[in-house]
Design a protein around this motif. Sequence first.
Motif, PDB file in Angstrom:
ATOM      1  N   SER A 280       0.805  -1.344  -0.056  1.00 35.71           N
ATOM      2  CA  SER A 280       0.205  -0.192  -0.404  1.00 35.71           C
ATOM      3  C   SER A 280       1.048   1.370   0.127  1.00 35.71           C
ATOM      4  CB  SER A 280      -0.581  -0.018   1.394  1.00 35.71           C
ATOM      5  OG  SER A 280       0.162  -0.033   2.313  1.00 35.71           O
ATOM      6  N   VAL A 281       2.781   1.052   0.771  1.00 34.11           N
ATOM      7  CA  VAL A 281       3.005   2.785   0.817  1.00 34.11           C
ATOM      8  C   VAL A 281       3.382   2.808  -1.212  1.00 34.11           C
ATOM      9  CG1 VAL A 281       5.023   2.461   1.360  1.00 34.11           C
ATOM     10  CG2 VAL A 281       3.629   1.847   3.261  1.00 34.11           C
ATOM     11  N   ILE A 282       3.673   1.468  -1.073  1.00 35.93           N
ATOM     12  CA  ILE A 282       4.043   1.906  -2.437  1.00 35.93           C
ATOM     13  C   ILE A 282       3.151   2.076  -3.505  1.00 35.93           C
ATOM     14  CG2 ILE A 282       5.643   0.592  -4.932  1.00 35.93           C
ATOM     15  CD1 ILE A 282       6.374  -1.416  -2.275  1.00 35.93           C
ATOM     16  N   THR A 283       2.318   1.666  -3.519  1.00 34.88           N
ATOM     17  CA  THR A 283       1.070   2.253  -4.391  1.00 34.88           C
ATOM     18  C   THR A 283       0.941   3.719  -4.029  1.00 34.88           C
ATOM     19  OG1 THR A 283      -0.836   1.015  -3.273  1.00 34.88           O
ATOM     20  CG2 THR A 283       0.380  -0.017  -5.084  1.00 34.88           C
ATOM     21  N   THR A 284       0.821   4.158  -3.096  1.00 41.03           N
ATOM     22  CA  THR A 284       0.861   5.400  -2.587  1.00 41.03           C
ATOM     23  C   THR A 284       1.790   5.972  -3.640  1.00 41.03           C
ATOM     24  OG1 THR A 284      -0.526   5.000  -0.439  1.00 41.03           O
ATOM     25  CG2 THR A 284      -0.066   6.927  -0.805  1.00 41.03           C
ATOM     26  N   TYR A 285       3.072   5.718  -3.685  1.00 39.47           N
ATOM     27  CA  TYR A 285       3.410   6.296  -4.488  1.00 39.47           C
ATOM     28  C   TYR A 285       3.581   6.601  -5.975  1.00 39.47           C
ATOM     29  CZ  TYR A 285       4.895   7.738   0.179  1.00 39.47           C
ATOM     30  OH  TYR A 285       5.467   9.466   1.284  1.00 39.47           O
ATOM     31  N   GLN A 286       3.428   5.005  -6.105  1.00 41.84           N
ATOM     32  CA  GLN A 286       3.672   5.482  -7.405  1.00 41.84           C
ATOM     33  C   GLN A 286       1.998   6.010  -8.119  1.00 41.84           C
ATOM     34  OE1 GLN A 286       3.554   1.333  -7.808  1.00 41.84           O
ATOM     35  NE2 GLN A 286       5.628   0.649  -7.993  1.00 41.84           N
ATOM     36  N   ARG A 287       1.115   6.183  -7.675  1.00 43.69           N
ATOM     37  CA  ARG A 287      -0.103   7.270  -8.188  1.00 43.69           C
ATOM     38  C   ARG A 287      -0.251   8.132  -8.489  1.00 43.69           C
ATOM     39  NH1 ARG A 287      -3.042   3.593  -4.910  1.00 43.69           N
ATOM     40  NH2 ARG A 287      -3.487   4.981  -2.504  1.00 43.69           N
ATOM     41  N   ARG A 288       1.294   9.110  -7.275  1.00 46.46           N
ATOM     42  CA  ARG A 288       1.229  10.142  -7.257  1.00 46.46           C
ATOM     43  C   ARG A 288       2.434  10.621  -9.243  1.00 46.46           C
ATOM     44  NH1 ARG A 288       0.437  13.946  -3.650  1.00 46.46           N
ATOM     45  NH2 ARG A 288       1.989  15.345  -5.369  1.00 46.46           N
ATOM     46  N   GLY A 289       2.730   9.234  -9.619  1.00 44.62           N
ATOM     47  CA  GLY A 289       3.758   9.242 -10.427  1.00 44.62           C
ATOM     48  C   GLY A 289       5.109   8.906 -10.177  1.00 44.62           C
ATOM     49  N   LEU A 290       5.758   9.034  -9.591  1.00 52.35           N
ATOM     50  CA  LEU A 290       6.966   9.014  -8.553  1.00 52.35           C
ATOM     51  C   LEU A 290       7.466   7.002  -8.384  1.00 52.35           C
ATOM     52  CD1 LEU A 290       6.239  10.610  -5.363  1.00 52.35           C
ATOM     53  CD2 LEU A 290       6.932  12.041  -7.336  1.00 52.35           C
ATOM     54  N   THR A 291       9.211   7.771  -8.649  1.00 52.40           N
ATOM     55  CA  THR A 291       9.767   6.049  -8.726  1.00 52.40           C
ATOM     56  C   THR A 291       9.648   5.669  -7.645  1.00 52.40           C
ATOM     57  OG1 THR A 291      10.222   6.691 -11.075  1.00 52.40           O
ATOM     58  CG2 THR A 291      11.596   5.458  -9.522  1.00 52.40           C
ATOM     59  N   PHE A 292       9.091   5.305  -7.311  1.00 52.01           N
ATOM     60  CA  PHE A 292       9.661   4.046  -5.312  1.00 52.01           C
ATOM     61  C   PHE A 292      10.086   3.465  -5.899  1.00 52.01           C
ATOM     62  CE2 PHE A 292       8.385   3.171  -2.038  1.00 52.01           C
ATOM     63  CZ  PHE A 292       8.306   3.723  -0.871  1.00 52.01           C
ATOM     64  N   LEU A 293      11.101   2.673  -5.073  1.00 52.50           N
ATOM     65  CA  LEU A 293      12.018   1.797  -5.320  1.00 52.50           C
ATOM     66  C   LEU A 293      12.176   1.434  -4.387  1.00 52.50           C
ATOM     67  CD1 LEU A 293      14.442   2.678  -8.491  1.00 52.50           C
ATOM     68  CD2 LEU A 293      12.136   1.934  -9.007  1.00 52.50           C
ATOM     69  N   GLN A 294      12.618   0.044  -4.027  1.00 48.90           N
ATOM     70  CA  GLN A 294      12.740  -0.508  -2.477  1.00 48.90           C
ATOM     71  C   GLN A 294      14.310  -1.488  -2.548  1.00 48.90           C
ATOM     72  OE1 GLN A 294      10.378  -3.535  -0.767  1.00 48.90           O
ATOM     73  NE2 GLN A 294       8.879  -3.125  -2.717  1.00 48.90           N
ATOM     74  N   GLY A 295      14.725  -1.483  -1.321  1.00 47.38           N
ATOM     75  CA  GLY A 295      16.434  -2.839  -1.271  1.00 47.38           C
ATOM     76  C   GLY A 295      16.075  -3.235  -0.424  1.00 47.38           C
ATOM     77  N   TYR A 296      17.239  -3.663  -0.707  1.00 46.99           N
ATOM     78  CA  TYR A 296      16.808  -4.818   0.464  1.00 46.99           C
ATOM     79  C   TYR A 296      18.761  -4.840   0.603  1.00 46.99           C
ATOM     80  CZ  TYR A 296      18.900  -9.445   3.179  1.00 46.99           C
ATOM     81  OH  TYR A 296      19.216 -10.434   4.407  1.00 46.99           O
ATOM     82  N   GLY A 297      19.021  -4.750   2.265  1.00 47.75           N
ATOM     83  CA  GLY A 297      20.885  -5.223   2.854  1.00 47.75           C
ATOM     84  C   GLY A 297      20.792  -5.045   4.375  1.00 47.75           C
ATOM     85  N   LEU A 298      21.772  -4.932   4.803  1.00 42.39           N
ATOM     86  CA  LEU A 298      22.831  -5.518   5.947  1.00 42.39           C
ATOM     87  C   LEU A 298      23.821  -4.635   6.039  1.00 42.39           C
ATOM     88  CD1 LEU A 298      22.561  -8.476   4.877  1.00 42.39           C
ATOM     89  CD2 LEU A 298      22.244  -9.087   7.167  1.00 42.39           C
ATOM     90  N   THR A 299      23.884  -3.819   7.758  1.00 41.18           N
ATOM     91  CA  THR A 299      25.175  -2.844   8.168  1.00 41.18           C
ATOM     92  C   THR A 299      25.987  -4.094   7.538  1.00 41.18           C
ATOM     93  OG1 THR A 299      23.672  -2.416   9.771  1.00 41.18           O
ATOM     94  CG2 THR A 299      26.067  -1.629   9.820  1.00 41.18           C
ATOM     95  N   GLU A 300      26.326  -5.151   7.743  1.00 46.87           N
ATOM     96  CA  GLU A 300      27.250  -5.549   7.815  1.00 46.87           C
ATOM     97  C   GLU A 300      27.398  -5.886   5.944  1.00 46.87           C
ATOM     98  OE1 GLU A 300      25.454  -7.434  11.322  1.00 46.87           O
ATOM     99  OE2 GLU A 300      24.683  -6.544   9.833  1.00 46.87           O
ATOM    100  N   SER A 301      26.797  -5.380   5.166  1.00 41.17           N
ATOM    101  CA  SER A 301      27.035  -5.940   3.514  1.00 41.17           C
ATOM    102  C   SER A 301      27.087  -4.343   3.060  1.00 41.17           C
ATOM    103  CB  SER A 301      26.042  -6.323   2.902  1.00 41.17           C
ATOM    104  OG  SER A 301      25.050  -5.688   2.881  1.00 41.17           O
TER     105      SER A 301
END
Length: 498
Positions: A280-301
């Motif tokens: 729901s967070v992603i689609t909220t921003y996409q509806r405003r025409g924004l490029t909304f990206l996500q990633g995954y990582g750790l402090t250790e990387s």
Amino acid sequence: MRNQGIGSWTARRARMSPDSVAVVSDGREWTYGQLHRRSTMFAHALAKLDVASGDRVAYLGPNHGNFLEVLFGAGQLGAIFVPLNARLTPDELAYILDDSGTTVLVHSPAHAAAAGALREVVPHVFDFDAYENLLAAAPDDPLDEPVDQEDVAVIMYTSGTTGRPKGASLSHANIHWNSFNLLIDVDVAGDEVTLVNAPMFHVAALNQTVLPTLLKGGTVVLMAAFDPVRTLELIAERRVTYLFGVPAMFQAIAATPAWADADLSSVRTMICGGAPVPESVITTYQRRGLTFLQGYGLTESAPSALFLRAAESTRKVGSAGTPCFFTDVRVVDAAGADVAPGVPGEVILHGPNVMPGYWDKPAETAAVLSADGWLRTGDLAVVDDEGFLYIRDRIKDLIISGGENIYPAEVEDAIHQHPAVADCAVIGVADERWGEVGRAVVVVREGQAVDPVELRDFLTSRIAKYKVPASVVFAGALPRTASGKLLKSRLRATYGDG
């Protein structure tokens, strides 16, 4: 240059674009030339205090230009920067400073009380006024101390399952390669205006937004603390092009009355991470025409591992993406073999951005790093038939609340200090605002009593506020194995959210 580390970045940028604005903070602007000069002066001040290569220098305070001067000034000498979580208690901070062997601490006025208690641990403590006096008395002659790419640049502390935090040692090379990963995925430009409203003592804010922007010669706009209304105002005022946040931050921004009419026309990229991102967070921003990206990582990387790029951000909503360019990722079973698509397994990482180890903790390092450099994350994921990963659960009992990592063992240790508590366990439960919060399951000693409010008040002086469980429930006994190990799966089923 003999300095091949991040401490040389200000000199390299100052010779390319000395008059371009590097940092906006606390009503001031730093050009790249000014950032370099002040960082150099701090390096000279450190040298007068006998700080040398490998020594540790810490910063305690909000996002501020001084944070970056301390980082780069320490780096000019080959000293190691230790950014401190400004939300920790004095006892928690003292442990980190002692564990890292920090010799110099720079702190903001807001942390004067905590800093006073830390003088027994750190030989040299300076508030912002004393820091300015140090700089005023220091020369700005060029420095070029030898610093190798493999030397440790930053120690970032992350809580451990034993209840004590561990310092992830990130080398200069780790930070360089992480920046390359980010620049490939996000296309950060030389005219980038990056809003930094997440705390820079967290790896994502520093390494995914601030340092790549400075590497490219853009401008970082620092907010001392997150405020959703002010965030929207700054986006319009400064023509912000790039920003990062955890899901709770993006949810708060979209929930403000100003959201509907906010001027977001300058924004090119938004990145979300630090916790599972609700669709729901992603689609909220996409509806405003924004490029909304996500990633995954750790402090250790450092932290790049997976990234969901713009081209797939709609088609693969909910996925953490595919591996970053210079990072290899596998999902494996208990025997270390790759799992088939759709089968859960542990995420493991390999690449030049993966830490060499935890600071002064060889046993803990060996538990997560294989001999050939593969990092065990403790996170469960499934891979689809196109190679996109979906993070499903955590093997560890980590709770991620609003982007903050909470380790139950640390909280349980604090709860056990209450005289009325016989036994306890902490689990994570879903929360609409924070994604996840802690819930304490407590067994009270016979003949004694404690209510939830009293227990939570008891904890606030012992652990950071965000670690204090949001709710407390009581039980007659906790389920354990014959060897005494807690059965947290049974606890979640009984006391969790289903």
